[in-house]
Design an enzyme around this catalytic site. Structure first.
Site, PDB file in Angstrom:
ATOM      1  N   LYS A   1      39.237 -17.240  83.369  1.00  0.00           N
ATOM      2  CA  LYS A   1      39.042 -16.237  82.433  1.00  0.00           C
ATOM      3  C   LYS A   1      40.358 -16.034  81.776  1.00  0.00           C
ATOM      4  O   LYS A   1      41.080 -16.736  82.850  1.00  0.00           O
ATOM      5  CB  LYS A   1      37.802 -15.030  82.950  1.00  0.00           C
ATOM      6  CG  LYS A   1      36.482 -15.108  82.303  1.00  0.00           C
ATOM      7  CD  LYS A   1      35.911 -13.823  82.267  1.00  0.00           C
ATOM      8  CE  LYS A   1      34.270 -13.662  82.954  1.00  0.00           C
ATOM      9  NZ  LYS A   1      33.605 -12.488  82.882  1.00  0.00           N
TER      10      LYS A   1
ATOM     11  N   TYR B   1      28.961 -14.418  74.305  1.00  0.00           N
ATOM     12  CA  TYR B   1      28.457 -13.275  74.980  1.00  0.00           C
ATOM     13  C   TYR B   1      27.257 -12.798  74.182  1.00  0.00           C
ATOM     14  O   TYR B   1      27.089 -11.722  74.045  1.00  0.00           O
ATOM     15  CB  TYR B   1      29.522 -12.334  75.231  1.00  0.00           C
ATOM     16  CG  TYR B   1      30.513 -12.920  76.089  1.00  0.00           C
ATOM     17  CD1 TYR B   1      29.658 -12.618  77.805  1.00  0.00           C
ATOM     18  CD2 TYR B   1      31.992 -13.047  76.593  1.00  0.00           C
ATOM     19  CE1 TYR B   1      30.215 -13.074  78.446  1.00  0.00           C
ATOM     20  CE2 TYR B   1      32.583 -13.418  77.369  1.00  0.00           C
ATOM     21  CZ  TYR B   1      31.492 -13.403  78.899  1.00  0.00           C
ATOM     22  OH  TYR B   1      32.059 -13.280  79.710  1.00  0.00           O
TER      23      TYR B   1
ATOM     24  N   PHE C   1      30.992  -1.993  75.036  1.00  0.00           N
ATOM     25  CA  PHE C   1      31.834  -2.802  75.255  1.00  0.00           C
ATOM     26  C   PHE C   1      31.726  -3.698  74.719  1.00  0.00           C
ATOM     27  O   PHE C   1      32.892  -4.910  75.402  1.00  0.00           O
ATOM     28  CB  PHE C   1      31.804  -2.502  76.393  1.00  0.00           C
ATOM     29  CG  PHE C   1      30.610  -4.014  77.975  1.00  0.00           C
ATOM     30  CD1 PHE C   1      30.147  -4.811  77.601  1.00  0.00           C
ATOM     31  CD2 PHE C   1      29.840  -2.854  78.169  1.00  0.00           C
ATOM     32  CE1 PHE C   1      29.499  -5.789  78.125  1.00  0.00           C
ATOM     33  CE2 PHE C   1      28.392  -3.130  78.319  1.00  0.00           C
ATOM     34  CZ  PHE C   1      28.444  -5.196  78.883  1.00  0.00           C
TER      35      PHE C   1
ATOM     36  N   ARG D   1      26.797 -18.578  91.941  1.00  0.00           N
ATOM     37  CA  ARG D   1      26.831 -17.296  91.736  1.00  0.00           C
ATOM     38  C   ARG D   1      27.348 -16.481  92.935  1.00  0.00           C
ATOM     39  O   ARG D   1      27.812 -15.640  92.901  1.00  0.00           O
ATOM     40  CB  ARG D   1      25.878 -17.445  91.512  1.00  0.00           C
ATOM     41  CG  ARG D   1      25.498 -15.782  90.616  1.00  0.00           C
ATOM     42  CD  ARG D   1      25.556 -15.955  88.952  1.00  0.00           C
ATOM     43  NE  ARG D   1      25.192 -14.593  88.708  1.00  0.00           N
ATOM     44  CZ  ARG D   1      25.442 -13.854  87.602  1.00  0.00           C
ATOM     45  NH1 ARG D   1      26.527 -15.157  85.980  1.00  0.00           N
ATOM     46  NH2 ARG D   1      25.654 -13.400  86.791  1.00  0.00           N
TER      47      ARG D   1
ATOM     48  N   THR E   1      28.973  -8.846  88.748  1.00  0.00           N
ATOM     49  CA  THR E   1      29.340  -8.627  87.249  1.00  0.00           C
ATOM     50  C   THR E   1      30.380  -7.721  88.028  1.00  0.00           C
ATOM     51  O   THR E   1      31.932  -7.858  87.185  1.00  0.00           O
ATOM     52  CB  THR E   1      28.463  -8.164  86.443  1.00  0.00           C
ATOM     53  OG1 THR E   1      27.213  -9.283  86.493  1.00  0.00           O
ATOM     54  CG2 THR E   1      28.973  -8.309  84.910  1.00  0.00           C
TER      55      THR E   1
ATOM     56  N   ARG F   1      35.083 -12.644  92.032  1.00  0.00           N
ATOM     57  CA  ARG F   1      35.077 -11.080  92.016  1.00  0.00           C
ATOM     58  C   ARG F   1      35.953 -10.374  92.777  1.00  0.00           C
ATOM     59  O   ARG F   1      37.017  -8.953  92.469  1.00  0.00           O
ATOM     60  CB  ARG F   1      33.954 -11.001  90.912  1.00  0.00           C
ATOM     61  CG  ARG F   1      33.685 -11.945  89.645  1.00  0.00           C
ATOM     62  CD  ARG F   1      32.384 -11.599  89.343  1.00  0.00           C
ATOM     63  NE  ARG F   1      32.051 -12.803  87.951  1.00  0.00           N
ATOM     64  CZ  ARG F   1      30.863 -12.006  87.556  1.00  0.00           C
ATOM     65  NH1 ARG F   1      29.960 -11.923  88.062  1.00  0.00           N
ATOM     66  NH2 ARG F   1      30.827 -13.202  85.926  1.00  0.00           N
TER      67      ARG F   1
ATOM     68  N   ASN G   1      36.604  -9.304  84.954  1.00  0.00           N
ATOM     69  CA  ASN G   1      36.460  -9.923  87.240  1.00  0.00           C
ATOM     70  C   ASN G   1      36.538 -11.784  86.905  1.00  0.00           C
ATOM     71  O   ASN G   1      36.610 -12.487  88.084  1.00  0.00           O
ATOM     72  CB  ASN G   1      34.659 -10.181  87.057  1.00  0.00           C
ATOM     73  CG  ASN G   1      33.632 -10.211  86.109  1.00  0.00           C
ATOM     74  OD1 ASN G   1      34.661 -11.026  85.195  1.00  0.00           O
ATOM     75  ND2 ASN G   1      32.922 -10.123  85.490  1.00  0.00           N
TER      76      ASN G   1
ATOM     77  N   HIS H   1      33.814 -16.736  85.072  1.00  0.00           N
ATOM     78  CA  HIS H   1      32.321 -16.421  84.298  1.00  0.00           C
ATOM     79  C   HIS H   1      31.488 -17.542  84.715  1.00  0.00           C
ATOM     80  O   HIS H   1      31.886 -18.801  85.631  1.00  0.00           O
ATOM     81  CB  HIS H   1      32.411 -16.606  83.158  1.00  0.00           C
ATOM     82  CG  HIS H   1      31.360 -16.918  82.668  1.00  0.00           C
ATOM     83  ND1 HIS H   1      29.781 -16.122  82.104  1.00  0.00           N
ATOM     84  CD2 HIS H   1      30.270 -18.313  82.194  1.00  0.00           C
ATOM     85  CE1 HIS H   1      28.852 -16.726  82.046  1.00  0.00           C
ATOM     86  NE2 HIS H   1      29.124 -18.534  81.404  1.00  0.00           N
TER      87      HIS H   1
ATOM     88  N   GLU I   1      24.740 -22.339  77.399  1.00  0.00           N
ATOM     89  CA  GLU I   1      26.376 -21.974  77.920  1.00  0.00           C
ATOM     90  C   GLU I   1      27.143 -23.579  77.991  1.00  0.00           C
ATOM     91  O   GLU I   1      27.893 -24.172  77.312  1.00  0.00           O
ATOM     92  CB  GLU I   1      27.352 -21.361  79.017  1.00  0.00           C
ATOM     93  CG  GLU I   1      26.650 -20.191  78.883  1.00  0.00           C
ATOM     94  CD  GLU I   1      26.586 -18.948  80.224  1.00  0.00           C
ATOM     95  OE1 GLU I   1      26.518 -19.758  80.633  1.00  0.00           O
ATOM     96  OE2 GLU I   1      26.108 -18.332  80.168  1.00  0.00           O
TER      97      GLU I   1
END
Ligand code: DAT
Ligand code: MG
Length: 167
Positions: A10, A50, A58, A91, A97, A108, A122, A125, A136
């Site tokens: 990100k 998203y 948020f 993951r 998260t 993260r 974080n 993704h 995705e």
């Protein structure tokens, strides 16, 4: 079983020059990188990516964040990791998260933060499950950008399609 997962570094990860560190961490998985690119994130792409969070308070900040408005870096690094158990392996390495709750040795946990305005920065993704991964990956990549045949494709003929070539 071989499977694929989307990874995005990100804008905060790019701003903090974490690309190398994150790729090194991901190499612990021994998975293959099947696609990689630097991508601009349009409003439409961000909202589609998203969409499951569109009713959250948020959401607006999340769209600003993934588009790079908070870090003056209007791009992400997008990748497809492929191999045995890819979704779970990546993951786990990324951590949960909420970066403050994530294991400190996860990506993260090591590189993320929550800002005082409540944005979870974080750094990375990665797809949550098989269905997310398919949705995705198809959103971020065309079939020809991925070096492994992962989902069925079809041939189409585009008439008068314009594209940019080198001058
Ligand atoms: P993940 O990215 O772990 O799959 P998610 O899909 O539920 O988690 O959420 C996507 C992103 O939205 C997440 O990376 C950070 C942000 N987010 C999720 N929950 C949040 C919260 N309670 N407050 C602020 N940002 C949040
Ligand atoms: Mg998710």
């Amino acid at each position: 079983m071989n499977e694929q997962t989307l990874v995005l570094i990100k804008p905060d990860g790019l701003k903090k020059s974490l690309t190398g560190n994150i790729l090194t961490r991901l190499s612990e998985t021994k998975l293959e990188i099947a696609a990689a690119k630097i991508a601009r994130v349009s409003e439409e792409l961000a909202v589609e990516h998203y969409k499951h969070l569109k009713d959250k308070p948020f959401f607006k900040d999340l769209i600003k964040y993934i588009r790079g408005d908070l870090h003056d870096r209007h791009k992400v690094m997008a990748m497809v990791y492929w191999g045995d158990g890819a979704i779970k392996k990546v993951r786990e390495l990324c951590g949960t998260t909420n970066p403050e709750e994530a294991d400190p040795v996860s990506i993260r946990g090591a590189y993320g933060r929550i800002t005082t305005s409540g944005v979870y920065e974080n750094a990375i993704h990665t797809s949550g499950d098989k269905e997310d991964a398919e949705r995705e990956i198809k959103l971020w990549f065309d079939p020809d950008e991925i070096i492994v045949d992962i989902y069925p494709t079809k041939q189409i003929t585009e008439k008068e399609a314009k594209r940019r070539v080198w001058a």
